[in-house]
Design an enzyme around this catalytic site. Structure first.
Site: not given
Ligand code: PEP
Length: 251
Positions: A212, A167, A173, A11, A95, A97, A9
């Site tokens: 992460s 997630e 992040g 973003k 997601h 976000e 992703n």
């Molecule tokens: C994401 O945004 O779906 C995600 C898992 O981000 P990160 O790997 O940076 O934590």
């Protein structure tokens, strides 16, 4: 046997130049044949990436879609019909976000999920709890509720052609990763919830972990029984790191 899937992703990142560079570097990575790899650039760069990855096995998806399938008066949105026309075969829905910052409700997430399927695009449904919810012991309840909304609206059969990504919001992040055991516990609960509706579909669906994930922790996470790959944010912006994570999902 579920085929491992690793999704990147990107973003709201990238310029035409940096996206060209990343795409070119991905072409040079050795991805294991048994792992399915997909990237999700910003919708602005989808067509560039589709073109840039021609004749590779890497799929391309969008990070979101409109709740409506077709065309119409909805300023600033992109429908699944447009995404399919641009070469997308995948789309992220729900997601965190989008849920927490941009106001996507469970109802909208369900509509986007169903719109994608109507257009032949595979939705990756994202679910996950906040830190506050985890600390209150509500993790499984929250995730089950998010999934239940889509199950009620779309029906279990829809999950035959879908992916679910767990997630935890606190891990996205942040550099904090769920332990393999924490992640496995939630993945097992998701599979059990689907199995209560249809065992065969539950056994076949791929469940991704996101939050992460890095080359260093990927193999351990992907080694858990109900974790079939990952949804990768930050680390997917570096081709070598992403390649290493994809290789960790192999064999
Ligand atoms: C994401 O945004 O779906 C995600 C898992 O981000 P990160 O790997 O940076 O934590």
């Amino acid at each position: 046997m579920r085929r491992p899937l690793v999704a990147g992703n990107w973003k709201m990142n990238g310029t035409r130049a940096s996206v060209a560079e990343l795409t070119e570097s991905l072409r040079l990575q050795a991805f294991p044949a048994e792992v399915e790899v997909v990237v999700f650039p910003s919708s602005l760069h989808v067509m560039q990436v589709v073109d840039g990855l021609t004749n590779t096995s890497i799929g391309v998806g969008a990070q979101d879609c409109a709740t409506d399938v077709g065309f119409g008066a909805l300023t600033g949105e992109e429908s699944v019909s447009q995404l399919a026309d641009a070469g997308c075969e995948w789309v992220l829905v729900g997601h965190s976000e989008r849920r927490l910052v941009l106001g996507d409700s469970d109802e909208m997430v369900s509509k986007k999920f169903m719109a994608a399927l109507e257009c032949g695009i595979t939705p990756v449904l994202c679910v996950g709890e906040t830190l506050e919810q985890r600390e209150a012991g509500q993790t499984v309840d929250v995730v089950e509720r998010q999934l239940a909304h889509v199950l009620a609206d779309a029906g279990i059969e829809a999950f035959e052609n879908a992916v679910v990504a767990y997630e935890p919001v606190w891990a996205i992040g942040s550099g904090l990763t769920a332990t393999p055991q924490q992640a496995q516990e939630v993945h097992a609960a998701i599979r059990a919830q689907l199995a209560r509706e249809d065992q065969r579909i539950a056994d076949g669906i791929r469940l991704l972990y996101g939050g992460s994930v890095k080359a260093e922790n990927a193999a351990e996470l992907f080694g858990m029984a109900d974790i079939d790959g990952g949804l990768i944010g930050g680390a997917s912006l570096k081709a070598n790191d992403f390649g290493a994570i994809c290789r960790a999902a192999g064999n």
